[in-house]
Design an enzyme around this catalytic site. Sequence first.
Site, PDB file in Angstrom:
ATOM      1  CG  ASP A 142      -2.079   0.915   1.089  1.00  0.00           C
ATOM      2  OD1 ASP A 142      -2.358   1.317  -0.058  1.00  0.00           O
ATOM      3  OD2 ASP A 142      -2.708   1.249   2.099  1.00  0.00           O
ATOM      4  N   GLY A 143       0.443   2.236  -0.786  1.00  0.00           N
ATOM      5  CA  GLY A 143       1.102   3.545  -0.733  1.00  0.00           C
ATOM      6  C   GLY A 143       1.682   4.028  -2.049  1.00  0.00           C
ATOM      7  CG  ASN A 144       2.274   1.352  -5.305  1.00  0.00           C
ATOM      8  OD1 ASN A 144       3.084   1.192  -4.395  1.00  0.00           O
ATOM      9  ND2 ASN A 144       1.914   0.371  -6.112  1.00  0.00           N
ATOM     10  NE  ARG A 145      -4.534   5.341  -5.239  1.00  0.00           N
ATOM     11  CZ  ARG A 145      -5.845   5.176  -5.176  1.00  0.00           C
ATOM     12  NH1 ARG A 145      -6.587   5.355  -6.249  1.00  0.00           N
ATOM     13  NH2 ARG A 145      -6.417   4.831  -4.049  1.00  0.00           N
ATOM     14  NE  ARG A 146      -1.332   6.545   1.001  1.00  0.00           N
ATOM     15  CZ  ARG A 146      -1.341   5.668   1.997  1.00  0.00           C
ATOM     16  NH1 ARG A 146      -1.068   6.066   3.219  1.00  0.00           N
ATOM     17  NH2 ARG A 146      -1.631   4.410   1.773  1.00  0.00           N
ATOM     18  CG  ASN A 166      -7.311  -2.417  -5.933  1.00  0.00           C
ATOM     19  OD1 ASN A 166      -6.417  -3.192  -5.637  1.00  0.00           O
ATOM     20  ND2 ASN A 166      -7.639  -1.405  -5.150  1.00  0.00           N
ATOM     21  CG  PHE A 167     -11.830  -4.768 -11.247  1.00  0.00           C
ATOM     22  CD1 PHE A 167     -11.290  -4.673 -12.532  1.00  0.00           C
ATOM     23  CD2 PHE A 167     -11.624  -5.930 -10.534  1.00  0.00           C
ATOM     24  CE1 PHE A 167     -10.574  -5.723 -13.094  1.00  0.00           C
ATOM     25  CE2 PHE A 167     -10.908  -6.986 -11.086  1.00  0.00           C
ATOM     26  CZ  PHE A 167     -10.378  -6.876 -12.363  1.00  0.00           C
ATOM     27  CG  LEU A 205      -6.247  -7.373   8.504  1.00  0.00           C
ATOM     28  CD1 LEU A 205      -6.796  -8.628   9.166  1.00  0.00           C
ATOM     29  CD2 LEU A 205      -4.759  -7.546   8.237  1.00  0.00           C
TER      30      LEU A 205
HETATM   31  C1  LIG Z   1       4.530  -8.107 -10.373  1.00  0.00           C
HETATM   32  C2  LIG Z   1       3.291  -7.525  -9.816  1.00  0.00           C
HETATM   33  C3  LIG Z   1       2.534  -8.393  -8.894  1.00  0.00           C
HETATM   34  C4  LIG Z   1       2.932  -6.266 -10.161  1.00  0.00           C
HETATM   35  C5  LIG Z   1       1.654  -5.614  -9.857  1.00  0.00           C
HETATM   36  C6  LIG Z   1       1.689  -4.128 -10.026  1.00  0.00           C
HETATM   37  C7  LIG Z   1       1.465  -3.414  -8.727  1.00  0.00           C
HETATM   38  C8  LIG Z   1       2.599  -2.635  -8.187  1.00  0.00           C
HETATM   39  C9  LIG Z   1       0.276  -3.486  -8.094  1.00  0.00           C
HETATM   40  C10 LIG Z   1      -0.080  -2.775  -6.850  1.00  0.00           C
HETATM   41  C11 LIG Z   1      -1.308  -1.935  -7.056  1.00  0.00           C
HETATM   42  C12 LIG Z   1      -1.874  -1.341  -5.829  1.00  0.00           C
HETATM   43  C13 LIG Z   1      -3.348  -1.354  -5.760  1.00  0.00           C
HETATM   44  C14 LIG Z   1      -1.100  -0.777  -4.840  1.00  0.00           C
HETATM   45  C15 LIG Z   1      -1.601  -0.158  -3.600  1.00  0.00           C
HETATM   46  O1  LIG Z   1      -1.227   1.218  -3.510  1.00  0.00           O
HETATM   47  P1  LIG Z   1      -2.341   2.340  -3.740  1.00  0.00           P
HETATM   48  O2  LIG Z   1      -2.472   2.555  -5.212  1.00  0.00           O
HETATM   49  O3  LIG Z   1      -3.603   1.910  -3.032  1.00  0.00           O
HETATM   50  O4  LIG Z   1      -1.691   3.592  -3.054  1.00  0.00           O
HETATM   51  P2  LIG Z   1      -2.368   4.593  -2.010  1.00  0.00           P
HETATM   52  O5  LIG Z   1      -2.677   3.793  -0.777  1.00  0.00           O
HETATM   53  O6  LIG Z   1      -1.294   5.614  -1.785  1.00  0.00           O
HETATM   54  O7  LIG Z   1      -3.598   5.166  -2.652  1.00  0.00           O
END
Ligand SMILES: CC(C)=CCC/C(C)=C/CC/C(C)=C/COP(=O)(O)OP(=O)(O)O
Length: 261
Positions: free
Chosen positions: A2-6, A50-51, A181
Amino acid sequence: MDGNRRYAKNHSIALKEGHKHGADALVRVLDCCFRVGVKNVTTYAFSIENFSRKPEEVDTIFSLLKYKLAILSNENQMCDLHNVRVKIIGNKSYLPKDVLDDIEMVEEKTKHHNKHILFIAFPYTSRDDMWYSINKIIEKFNNGEILIDEIDEKLIENNFYYEDSSEKVDILVRTSGHTRLSDYMLWQCHQDSVIEFPNTLWPNYKFYHTWWTIFRWSYYKTLMIQDAETMQLKKVSREQVNKRYKDIPKIHPPFASVNKA
Ligand SMILES: CC(C)=CCC/C(C)=C/CC/C(C)=C/COP(=O)(O)OP(=O)(O)O
């Protein structure tokens, strides 16, 4: 994860770059896990919820999955080097054909590997997994393949998306500071599972976070059988174990400054 967008927002980069950094972090963490001897790893890469994200973002995540799967399963890459079998768990009926084809290709290519399993939950929720298992059991019962007396905990587990590999979870890590969770591992967590919520965004999660988490868990397990003062082998009470586990710093002092940076 978790945290890619932030992370993307904090670094003023495009959202898809944030996910790309997230996918790279996964490869680093997996490498560390397999090097230090973690047997199986499951990653929650995409939940059914996530969809509801924008189609461009969903497409980005699908493309990243395809791209990373191809790399990981290439000759002399991670699956080969660490003898890892890849299995995608989740409700595949939601996935487009091109993603399904790639999944089939990587599962086939790695099926002979037998030291570790990398489960990629995509798209997944625990409730859907339980529902899937119950439906399969009902179907088997209706077809006369099982008797009512044979329905037990083990049978439910054996019918999960994990199939025959539904081991219990030792360590569950959810990054980014959110302490929930999100419908994950609801069945697989048990009384001795350790759940960690590090306050680190997933793309910032490095090998030393992984290593330290595994080290703390190993120490915790040792406490179950070895008294730290006398070094005598004995079972200490759960209260003592929990108290000592709490005393172990979350981040090892030498790493603290690195983490801050
Ligand atoms: C090899 C493999 C399995 C690759 C998959 C690609 C990948 C990195 C998927 C993760 C996507 C995801 C929903 C991340 C959660 O952070 P968030 O987007 O919810 O971030 P946030 O909490 O900051 O909003």
